[in-house]
Design a protein around this motif. Structure first.
Motif: not given
Length: 219
Positions: A37-39, A85-86, A91-92, A96-97
């Motif tokens: 997620x962080x990557x 997770x990616x 999305x983070x 708004x995507x």
């Protein structure tokens, strides 16, 4: 294809890649998912520099500020299940995507090194004239990205295509360069040189889906 290789320059992303590869850390599934997620967040920040922007006037309590903000209509499409997770990391940043999900998995009909990519599920908005962000953490042979793009054709023709991956192999990059439009952008953290006899990235990190969510029953 324009390749943006994150590990060409040292950054905190190196630490997250190192932990993803480390067999002594991989058994912590929550940490593994969070590092992907962080990557996704880091890659999204870099990707954001290539988007289209327009100037807006923003009213603050003390006055007016002009700010350039992204104007693209973005659709994030992730390949289940390792892509979740990616997808969250992307999305983070592009909160708004619109969102698209597709299944693509390796099917070994003879239980040997030969396999085909099966696409069996697609839930997607129209991508006509929009900016498509296609995400999968592992870019091995490249066939998953290619097959998914073929499946998305019924949803329209995107204005721009950005591919996002965590780790890839040179062979997969070559296929994408051959199959995707020349203005496509690939955002990737690490590039390894080879695949093993079953088409897995070496040194890679193993099966990202299993490491995220547990072992699956083989097809």
């Amino acid at each position: 294809m324009h390749v943006h290789h994150l590990l060409n320059n040292n950054s905190i992303a190196n630490k997250f890649i190192a932990q993803l590869r480390d067999t002594s850390i991989q058994n912590d599934r929550m940490r593994f998912r969070r590092n992907i997620e962080r990557l996704g967040e880091i890659l999204s920040y870099e990707l954001s520099k290539k988007l289209n922007y327009s100037s807006e006037e923003i009213t603050s309590p003390l006055g007016i500020s002009k700010v350039s903000v992204p104007k693209d209509e973005i659709v994030i499409c992730s390949i289940l299940r390792a892509g979740l997770p990616l997808h969250t990391g992307i999305l983070n940043y592009f909160d708004d995507a619109e969102n698209s999900f597709i299944s693509a998995y390796r099917h070994h009909p003879n239980d040997d090194k030969e396999f085909e990519i099966k696409v069996e599920y697609l839930a997607s908005p129209s991508i006509e004239g929009k900016t498509l962000v296609l995400a999968d953490p592992m870019l091995a042979t490249g066939r998953s990205f290619v097959n998914v793009m073929h499946a998305l054709k019924e949803m329209g023709t995107p204005k721009e295509i950005h591919l996002v991956a965590v780790i890839g192999a040179e062979e997969g990059l070559k296929l994408l360069d051959d199959e995707f439009p020349p203005h496509t952008h690939l955002w990737i953290a690490a590039i390894d040189k080879e695949l093993d006899s079953r088409g897995y990235i070496v040194p890679g990190l193993g099966d990202a889906g299993d490491l995220c969510f547990g072992n699956k029953k083989q097809h």
